[in-house]
Design a protein around this motif. Structure first.
Motif, PDB file in Angstrom:
ATOM      1  N   ALA A  19      61.192  37.038  45.389  1.00 59.81           N
ATOM      2  CA  ALA A  19      59.891  37.011  44.719  1.00 59.81           C
ATOM      3  C   ALA A  19      60.045  36.718  43.232  1.00 59.81           C
ATOM      4  O   ALA A  19      59.274  35.929  42.663  1.00 59.81           O
ATOM      5  CB  ALA A  19      59.168  38.336  44.931  1.00 59.81           C
ATOM      6  N   TYR A  22      61.278  33.028  42.910  1.00 56.03           N
ATOM      7  CA  TYR A  22      60.188  32.120  43.266  1.00 56.03           C
ATOM      8  C   TYR A  22      59.094  32.126  42.208  1.00 56.03           C
ATOM      9  O   TYR A  22      58.546  31.083  41.855  1.00 56.03           O
ATOM     10  CB  TYR A  22      59.611  32.526  44.631  1.00 56.03           C
ATOM     11  N   GLY A  23      58.762  33.299  41.687  1.00 54.03           N
ATOM     12  CA  GLY A  23      57.717  33.389  40.678  1.00 54.03           C
ATOM     13  C   GLY A  23      58.090  32.690  39.379  1.00 54.03           C
ATOM     14  O   GLY A  23      57.262  32.012  38.767  1.00 54.03           O
ATOM     15  N   ARG A  27      56.047  29.223  39.423  1.00 54.03           N
ATOM     16  CA  ARG A  27      54.847  29.607  38.662  1.00 54.03           C
ATOM     17  C   ARG A  27      53.582  29.464  39.507  1.00 54.03           C
ATOM     18  O   ARG A  27      52.531  29.068  39.027  1.00 54.03           O
ATOM     19  CB  ARG A  27      54.725  28.803  37.384  1.00 54.03           C
ATOM     20  N   THR A  32      53.900  34.038  45.081  1.00 55.08           N
ATOM     21  CA  THR A  32      54.585  35.139  44.406  1.00 55.08           C
ATOM     22  C   THR A  32      53.962  36.469  44.792  1.00 55.08           C
ATOM     23  O   THR A  32      54.668  37.439  45.080  1.00 55.08           O
ATOM     24  CB  THR A  32      54.525  34.940  42.882  1.00 55.08           C
ATOM     25  N   THR A  33      52.641  36.506  44.809  1.00 55.69           N
ATOM     26  CA  THR A  33      51.948  37.738  45.210  1.00 55.69           C
ATOM     27  C   THR A  33      52.271  38.099  46.651  1.00 55.69           C
ATOM     28  O   THR A  33      52.518  39.273  46.964  1.00 55.69           O
ATOM     29  CB  THR A  33      50.429  37.571  45.032  1.00 55.69           C
TER      30      THR A  33
END
Length: 132
Positions: A19, A22-23, A27, A32-33
């Motif tokens: 996470a 990836y976040g 972006r 991500t959430t």
């Protein structure tokens, strides 16, 4: 249960790492959430299994030299014949079709769901299966 708890806790560590990477890399907030929510769910399940493993006796999967046959035995009671899941399936299908096409299908879906649910709950309280 100790093994499953450890598996979910390791999975949560992996999901947290994925996470964060990836976040920062994409972006993209939705993915991500979703990954952070998967991390939270994995932590909850892993903590529950690890917490419960301390309260129950050791199971066959906790024995490193255990065999598959060690867990043999009665698993539970499963109804050999029941028409109620068919009614629930038809009612659920009609309900989702009502969401897709039009809400008037709900008038047919709710009675089917109620009949199926009522019949499934009280299946062994009447007829030849009734407790004496």
């Amino acid at each position: 249960m100790k093994i499953q708890g450890k598996m979910f806790l390791w999975l949560s560590a992996f999901l947290l790492l994925v996470a964060v990477v990836y976040g920062l890399w994409s972006r993209e907030p939705v993915g991500t959430t979703a990954l952070f929510l998967a991390f939270g769910l994995s932590v909850m399940v892993g903590f529950y299994l690890a917490f419960t493993a301390r309260r129950v006796d050791a199971m066959a999967q906790d024995d490193k030299e255990g065999e598959v046959a060690d867990e043999a035995g009665e698993v539970g009671f499963f109804s050999p014949h029941s028409w109620q899941p068919l009614s629930l399936g038809i009612g659920g299908s009609l309900m989702f079709l009502g969401v897709v096409f039009d809400w008037w299908l709900m008038f047919f879906a709710f009675p089917m769901l109620l009949i199926g649910l009522w019949g499934w709950i009280y299946e062994y309280y009447r007829g030849e299966n009734q407790n004496q």
